[in-house]
Design a protein around this motif. Structure first.
Motif, PDB file in Angstrom:
ATOM      1  N   GLY A  23      -4.403  35.354  81.232  1.00  0.00           N
ATOM      2  CA  GLY A  23      -3.351  34.389  80.963  1.00  0.00           C
ATOM      3  C   GLY A  23      -2.565  34.802  79.733  1.00  0.00           C
ATOM      4  N   PHE A  24      -1.295  34.408  79.715  1.00  0.00           N
ATOM      5  CA  PHE A  24      -0.433  34.678  78.568  1.00  0.00           C
ATOM      6  C   PHE A  24       0.262  33.383  78.193  1.00  0.00           C
ATOM      7  CE2 PHE A  24       3.650  35.808  76.642  1.00  0.00           C
ATOM      8  CZ  PHE A  24       3.260  36.706  75.660  1.00  0.00           C
ATOM      9  N   ASN A  25       0.094  32.956  76.950  1.00  0.00           N
ATOM     10  CA  ASN A  25       0.662  31.693  76.473  1.00  0.00           C
ATOM     11  C   ASN A  25       1.378  31.960  75.149  1.00  0.00           C
ATOM     12  OD1 ASN A  25      -0.905  29.735  78.421  1.00  0.00           O
ATOM     13  ND2 ASN A  25      -2.448  31.108  77.556  1.00  0.00           N
ATOM     14  N   TRP A  26       2.665  31.647  75.105  1.00  0.00           N
ATOM     15  CA  TRP A  26       3.509  31.966  73.949  1.00  0.00           C
ATOM     16  C   TRP A  26       4.107  30.691  73.381  1.00  0.00           C
ATOM     17  CZ3 TRP A  26       4.194  36.191  71.042  1.00  0.00           C
ATOM     18  CH2 TRP A  26       5.304  36.262  70.214  1.00  0.00           C
ATOM     19  N   LEU A  27       3.871  30.449  72.082  1.00  0.00           N
ATOM     20  CA  LEU A  27       4.458  29.309  71.394  1.00  0.00           C
ATOM     21  C   LEU A  27       5.831  29.720  70.874  1.00  0.00           C
ATOM     22  CD1 LEU A  27       1.465  28.542  71.611  1.00  0.00           C
ATOM     23  CD2 LEU A  27       1.633  27.512  69.344  1.00  0.00           C
ATOM     24  N   VAL A  28       6.865  29.115  71.459  1.00  0.00           N
ATOM     25  CA  VAL A  28       8.229  29.566  71.199  1.00  0.00           C
ATOM     26  C   VAL A  28       8.611  29.368  69.741  1.00  0.00           C
ATOM     27  CG1 VAL A  28      10.662  29.251  71.798  1.00  0.00           C
ATOM     28  CG2 VAL A  28       8.908  29.146  73.590  1.00  0.00           C
ATOM     29  N   ASP A  29       8.421  28.166  69.207  1.00  0.00           N
ATOM     30  CA  ASP A  29       8.845  27.890  67.830  1.00  0.00           C
ATOM     31  C   ASP A  29       8.026  28.676  66.809  1.00  0.00           C
ATOM     32  OD1 ASP A  29      10.739  26.178  68.798  1.00  0.00           O
ATOM     33  OD2 ASP A  29       9.601  24.351  68.393  1.00  0.00           O
ATOM     34  N   ILE A  89       5.544  28.923  76.684  1.00  0.00           N
ATOM     35  CA  ILE A  89       5.742  29.738  77.888  1.00  0.00           C
ATOM     36  C   ILE A  89       4.381  30.241  78.325  1.00  0.00           C
ATOM     37  CG2 ILE A  89       6.821  31.804  78.859  1.00  0.00           C
ATOM     38  CD1 ILE A  89       9.060  31.470  76.809  1.00  0.00           C
ATOM     39  N   SER A  90       3.939  29.812  79.509  1.00  0.00           N
ATOM     40  CA  SER A  90       2.602  30.157  80.003  1.00  0.00           C
ATOM     41  C   SER A  90       2.717  30.828  81.357  1.00  0.00           C
ATOM     42  CB  SER A  90       1.724  28.908  80.125  1.00  0.00           C
ATOM     43  OG  SER A  90       1.579  28.268  78.885  1.00  0.00           O
ATOM     44  N   MET A  91       1.854  31.811  81.597  1.00  0.00           N
ATOM     45  CA  MET A  91       1.843  32.463  82.902  1.00  0.00           C
ATOM     46  C   MET A  91       0.479  33.063  83.196  1.00  0.00           C
ATOM     47  SD  MET A  91       4.526  35.493  81.939  1.00  0.00           S
ATOM     48  CE  MET A  91       4.317  36.555  80.515  1.00  0.00           C
ATOM     49  N   ASN A 140      14.610  35.969  70.736  1.00  0.00           N
ATOM     50  CA  ASN A 140      14.450  37.395  70.442  1.00  0.00           C
ATOM     51  C   ASN A 140      12.992  37.763  70.219  1.00  0.00           C
ATOM     52  OD1 ASN A 140      17.171  38.106  70.647  1.00  0.00           O
ATOM     53  ND2 ASN A 140      17.586  37.575  68.505  1.00  0.00           N
ATOM     54  N   ALA A 141      12.224  36.870  69.604  1.00  0.00           N
ATOM     55  CA  ALA A 141      10.810  37.138  69.362  1.00  0.00           C
ATOM     56  C   ALA A 141      10.036  37.204  70.674  1.00  0.00           C
ATOM     57  CB  ALA A 141      10.223  36.059  68.450  1.00  0.00           C
ATOM     58  N   PHE A 142      10.334  36.288  71.610  1.00  0.00           N
ATOM     59  CA  PHE A 142       9.678  36.328  72.918  1.00  0.00           C
ATOM     60  C   PHE A 142      10.067  37.587  73.681  1.00  0.00           C
ATOM     61  CE2 PHE A 142      10.020  35.498  77.507  1.00  0.00           C
ATOM     62  CZ  PHE A 142       8.691  35.259  77.798  1.00  0.00           C
TER      63      PHE A 142
END
Length: 235
Positions: free
Chosen positions: A121-127, A99-101, A41-43
């Protein structure tokens, strides 16, 4: 492709492109559907927030922009070729829990020069439910910026003297990073990276973790077993 939004205009009267004469609209941004944990949900909430900021066309993408102007927003996940011109290394694969793109937003008026897009670039730390910080990759207190800039500059100069003098890149900005299993990727506008006066859609470069080992955070997001992975064959 993880995110795609476009508005494509026909080339005008008397030009036979095979695409017809209607403006084409499209929008795709897959979200995490299952399981809908708090992390998912946060992502999803972050992507819904960022899309209007990344898109530089009409907010609902159902109204025409300037005549004869195509608008494209693309974000490719790590492991797929980034949205840039020319041969580029695939970024290997995503790191666990990240999650990286690589992203591109371009407005192109028919008949004008290419090269006016934005690249990031977009990099998201899931935890952790947040975007990547430099300390997630590099150990605090290590002098990683200067050697990293030198590695990028070597690749920027690999094809000879640039058309215009190269300007220093802000390598410390994670907004240009695309983290991968086998290295740290960078995405910039073509002119910014290679010193060209104009033209080109974008540039992507990948520095292997093995060249950055002295500076990596042993408690960071890059697993130790990935510190010596080779670059892809097409790099």
């Amino acid at each position: 492709m993880i995110i795609e939004q476009q508005q494509n205009h026909p080339l005008g009267a008397g030009v036979d492109t095979g695409f017809g004469d209607a403006v084409k609209f499209s929008k795709t941004y897959p979200l995490i559907a299952s399981p809908l944990t708090q992390d998912a949900n946060a992502f999803n909430a972050k992507i819904r927030t960022m899309l209007p900021k990344w898109w530089n066309g009409p907010s609902d993408n159902t109204q025409k922009s300037d005549p004869d102007t195509d608008i494209t927003l693309v974000c490719q996940p790590t492991g797929e070729p980034p949205p840039v011109d020319g041969k580029s290394p695939d970024a290997g694969g995503m790191l666990p829990g990240v999650i990286s793109m690589a992203c591109m937003n371009d407005r192109h008026r028919h008949g004008a020069l290419h090269g006016g897009g934005r690249y990031w670039g977009f990099n998201w730390l899931v935890d952790a439910r947040r975007r990547l910080k430099a300390s997630d990759v590099f150990a605090p207190g290590t002098a990683w910026k200067t050697p990293l800039a030198a590695l990028l500059d070597a690749d920027r100069n690999a094809n000879g003297t640039p058309a215009v003098p190269l300007r220093p890149l802000n390598v410390a900005d994670p907004g240009h990073w695309v983290v991968a299993r086998n290295g740290l990727g960078f995405i910039y506008a073509y002119a910014e990276f290679f010193g060209a006066e104009d033209g080109g859609a974008g540039a992507f470069d990948l520095i292997p973790w093995s060249k950055l080992r002295p500076y990596l955070n042993p408690h960071g997001i890059v697993p130790r077993q990935d510190w010596n992975l080779p670059l892809p064959d097409n790099s």
